[in-house]
Motif scaffolding. Structure first.
Motif, short mmCIF file in Angstrom:
data_model
loop_
_atom_site.label_atom_id
_atom_site.label_comp_id
_atom_site.label_asym_id
_atom_site.label_seq_id
_atom_site.Cartn_x
_atom_site.Cartn_y
_atom_site.Cartn_z
N TYR A 40 0.61 7.48 -6.36
CA TYR A 40 -0.50 8.42 -6.53
C TYR A 40 -0.06 9.84 -6.20
CZ TYR A 40 -4.19 4.88 -7.17
OH TYR A 40 -5.00 3.87 -7.66
N GLN A 41 0.74 9.97 -5.14
CA GLN A 41 1.23 11.29 -4.75
C GLN A 41 2.16 11.87 -5.82
OE1 GLN A 41 2.82 10.05 -1.00
NE2 GLN A 41 0.96 10.53 0.15
N GLU A 42 3.03 11.03 -6.38
CA GLU A 42 3.93 11.49 -7.45
C GLU A 42 3.13 11.86 -8.69
OE1 GLU A 42 6.81 8.42 -8.05
OE2 GLU A 42 7.91 8.85 -6.20
N ALA A 43 2.08 11.11 -8.96
CA ALA A 43 1.22 11.43 -10.11
C ALA A 43 0.58 12.80 -9.93
CB ALA A 43 0.14 10.36 -10.27
N TYR A 44 0.08 13.06 -8.72
CA TYR A 44 -0.57 14.35 -8.44
C TYR A 44 0.41 15.51 -8.53
CZ TYR A 44 -1.00 17.92 -4.78
OH TYR A 44 -0.92 19.08 -4.07
N THR A 45 1.57 15.37 -7.87
CA THR A 45 2.53 16.49 -7.86
C THR A 45 3.09 16.77 -9.25
OG1 THR A 45 4.29 14.93 -7.19
CG2 THR A 45 3.20 16.17 -5.45
N THR A 46 3.36 15.71 -10.00
CA THR A 46 3.89 15.90 -11.37
C THR A 46 2.85 16.58 -12.25
OG1 THR A 46 5.23 13.89 -11.14
CG2 THR A 46 4.93 14.75 -13.37
N ALA A 47 1.60 16.11 -12.15
CA ALA A 47 0.52 16.69 -12.96
C ALA A 47 0.32 18.16 -12.60
CB ALA A 47 -0.77 15.91 -12.74
N TRP A 48 0.39 18.48 -11.30
CA TRP A 48 0.21 19.87 -10.87
C TRP A 48 1.32 20.76 -11.42
CZ3 TRP A 48 -3.97 21.25 -7.67
CH2 TRP A 48 -4.02 22.59 -7.32
N LEU B 269 -6.27 9.05 -4.31
CA LEU B 269 -5.64 9.17 -2.98
C LEU B 269 -6.69 9.26 -1.87
CD1 LEU B 269 -2.56 11.56 -3.32
CD2 LEU B 269 -2.59 9.30 -2.25
N ILE B 270 -7.71 10.08 -2.13
CA ILE B 270 -8.76 10.26 -1.12
C ILE B 270 -9.45 8.93 -0.84
CG2 ILE B 270 -11.01 11.35 -0.68
CD1 ILE B 270 -9.91 13.68 -2.53
N THR B 271 -9.80 8.21 -1.89
CA THR B 271 -10.45 6.92 -1.72
C THR B 271 -9.58 5.96 -0.93
OG1 THR B 271 -11.59 7.22 -3.84
CG2 THR B 271 -11.50 4.98 -2.97
N LEU B 272 -8.27 5.99 -1.22
CA LEU B 272 -7.33 5.10 -0.53
C LEU B 272 -7.18 5.51 0.94
CD1 LEU B 272 -5.66 2.63 -1.18
CD2 LEU B 272 -3.78 4.11 -1.89
N TYR B 273 -7.09 6.83 1.19
CA TYR B 273 -7.00 7.31 2.57
C TYR B 273 -8.22 6.87 3.39
CZ TYR B 273 -2.99 10.48 1.80
OH TYR B 273 -1.75 11.01 1.55
N ARG B 274 -9.38 7.04 2.79
CA ARG B 274 -10.62 6.70 3.52
C ARG B 274 -10.69 5.20 3.80
NH1 ARG B 274 -15.83 9.78 1.14
NH2 ARG B 274 -16.67 9.04 3.13
N SER B 275 -10.22 4.39 2.83
CA SER B 275 -10.27 2.94 3.04
C SER B 275 -9.35 2.51 4.17
CB SER B 275 -9.87 2.21 1.74
OG SER B 275 -8.48 2.33 1.50
N GLN B 276 -8.32 3.33 4.46
CA GLN B 276 -7.37 3.01 5.53
C GLN B 276 -7.67 3.78 6.82
OE1 GLN B 276 -5.02 0.49 4.97
NE2 GLN B 276 -6.39 0.39 3.18
N LEU C 41 0.83 -1.21 0.00
CA LEU C 41 0.00 0.00 0.00
C LEU C 41 0.86 1.26 0.00
CD1 LEU C 41 -3.10 -0.51 2.33
CD2 LEU C 41 -3.07 0.15 -0.08
N ALA C 42 2.00 1.19 0.68
CA ALA C 42 2.90 2.36 0.73
C ALA C 42 3.33 2.76 -0.68
CB ALA C 42 4.11 2.03 1.59
N ALA C 43 3.60 1.76 -1.52
CA ALA C 43 4.01 2.05 -2.91
C ALA C 43 2.85 2.66 -3.69
CB ALA C 43 4.49 0.78 -3.58
N ALA C 44 1.62 2.21 -3.41
CA ALA C 44 0.45 2.77 -4.07
C ALA C 44 0.30 4.24 -3.70
CB ALA C 44 -0.80 1.98 -3.68
N PHE C 45 0.38 4.56 -2.38
CA PHE C 45 0.30 5.95 -1.93
C PHE C 45 1.37 6.79 -2.60
CE2 PHE C 45 -2.07 4.50 1.95
CZ PHE C 45 -3.13 5.38 1.83
N LYS C 46 2.60 6.28 -2.60
CA LYS C 46 3.74 7.03 -3.13
C LYS C 46 3.52 7.38 -4.61
CE LYS C 46 8.75 6.45 -3.96
NZ LYS C 46 8.70 6.30 -5.43
#
Length: 407
Positions: free
Chosen positions: A298-306, A321-328, A291-296
């Motif tokens: 998604y975060q890189e995807a968001y920051t790069t896109a921004w 990311l939001i969906t994943l945060y809520r599931s955890q 899961l840590a790799a999934a978070f990482k």
């Protein structure tokens, strides 16, 4: 009396059973007649040929004179098909195919390929079977020759594809591949592998498709051909995605990402990172440590896109990311990310996305019984809904629900 009645009933049952057996035997289906001979093997002389001349001994000049007449048969058959007379059309085409044999195997196979495609599209299974059988006969003749005719073999492969016989097509392409490898003809090797890969993909044989494109990738890598290397990696990423080969997909997408970074071509990175994250998320169902790799990712995807001002991609990564945060159960992180999502949707001028983001924020606050914050989010959502003239009643209901809960 009962005994006598029982005997009568037993006798009646036996008689009925015996009669049924007799009837069944008398109605036993006849053995089906032998499959009718193929019209492509018909030996009756064709009206276009003189009975006094051996068709196999026609001169080049005579064949040249005959060619336009055979072409007209094809046109006549097409006209018959257009008016719905399929039977007459294929009778004429079969005449054409028998005559094409006089012009050599290549001419015949090309005609078989053309008519075979029409037969398949018309759902004429019998004609498809006749043509497939004839192609196999020609194939045996070709392979019995000491020299391999690559053009003819390729035409055979294409013809088998047209009658939807992928295994027969691949057998031919295997022979072509072996020959061009022996000749060390790199361009022909690549073309043949590409064709084979397309056949495997068309028939959803992902393992063999992957193997073929891996071989192509190896060739491109050895030649330093980065353009085709990227194309093959993209094909492999698609194949592994379809086959649900998550780890292979991650490996392939990571190689693509490395190439894009090295070439300073970052526009594709957000989508690649999201795909990698999605695969890690799927694998995490069996191995939660991923899961840590999934978070990482998604975060890189968001920051790069921004950074690239690709706010639509940024919004998609944030939502994941939001969906994943809520599931955890990481609700604070989910709220913080939802606020960033509102900004991303604002930058993208995606009013519908903004409305959904406010709804999401409202639902999270509602679950936490933080009613003033939930009310504020739903009111902003209602304002957008009124502008869009969409889901106004939904937000009004949410506001009423919050107001009652807040009493």
């Amino acid at each position: 009396m009962l005994s006598r009645l029982s005997m009568i009933m037993t006798a009646a049952i036996i008689w009925q059973f015996s009669s049924s057996l007799t009837l069944a035997q008398s109605q036993k289906p006849k053995q089906p007649d032998k499959f009718p001979p193929s019209p492509l093997e018909k030996i009756t002389p064709d009206p276009l040929l003189s009975p006094l001349v051996d068709p196999q001994k026609l001169t080049p000049e005579q064949l040249q004179q005959l060619a336009p007449q055979i072409d007209r048969l094809n046109e006549t058959a097409k006209a018959k098909l257009e008016v719905g007379d399929q039977v007459a059309a294929f009778e004429i085409w079969n005449r054409e195919l028998r005559l094409r044999r006089l012009f050599g195997s290549l001419s015949e196979v090309q005609a078989l390929s053309r008519v075979g495609a029409i037969a398949f599209n018309q759902n004429n299974r019998e004609e498809v079977q006749y043509i497939t059988q004839r192609l196999q006969t020609v194939q045996k003749q070709v392979l019995s020759q000491p020299l391999v005719d690559l053009q003819l073999l390729r035409s055979l492969g294409e013809a088998y594809q047209n009658v939807r016989s992928p295994q027969l097509a691949l057998e031919v392409y295997d022979r072509v591949l072996a020959t061009v490898k022996q000749q060390k003809d790199t361009a022909a090797i690549v073309d043949t592998l590409k064709t084979m890969g397309e056949v495997h993909l068309a028939w959803f044989d992902y393992p063999k498709a992957a193997s073929t494109y891996q071989e192509l990738l190896g060739l491109a890598t050895a030649q330093g051909d980065n353009l085709n290397k990227v194309a093959y990696l993209q094909e492999l990423a698609y194949i592994y995605e379809q086959a649900k080969e998550r780890q292979q997909s991650i490996n392939t997408l990571s190689k693509l990402a490395e190439i894009y970074v090295s070439e300073n071509n970052t526009t594709q990175l957000p989508k690649l990172k999201m795909a990698i994250a999605s695969n890690y998320q799927a694998l995490a169902k069996e191995n939660p440590s991923l899961l840590a790799a999934a978070f990482k990712n998604y975060q890189e995807a968001y920051t790069t896109a921004w950074e690239l001002q690709q706010y639509v991609d940024a919004g998609e990564a944030l939502q994941q990311l939001i969906t994943l945060y809520r599931s955890q159960g990481q609700i604070d992180d989910a709220l913080q990310t939802s606020q960033i999502l509102v900004e991303a949707q604002t930058q993208a001028a995606n009013f519908y996305g903004m409305m959904q983001a406010y709804d999401q924020i409202g639902q999270i606050y509602l679950e936490r019984k933080q009613y003033p914050q939930a009310l504020a989010a739903f009111q902003k959502g209602l304002e957008l809904a009124q502008e869009l003239k969409y889901d106004e009643s939904y937000f009004a209901q949410q506001i009423e629900k919050v107001s009652k809960g807040n009493l």
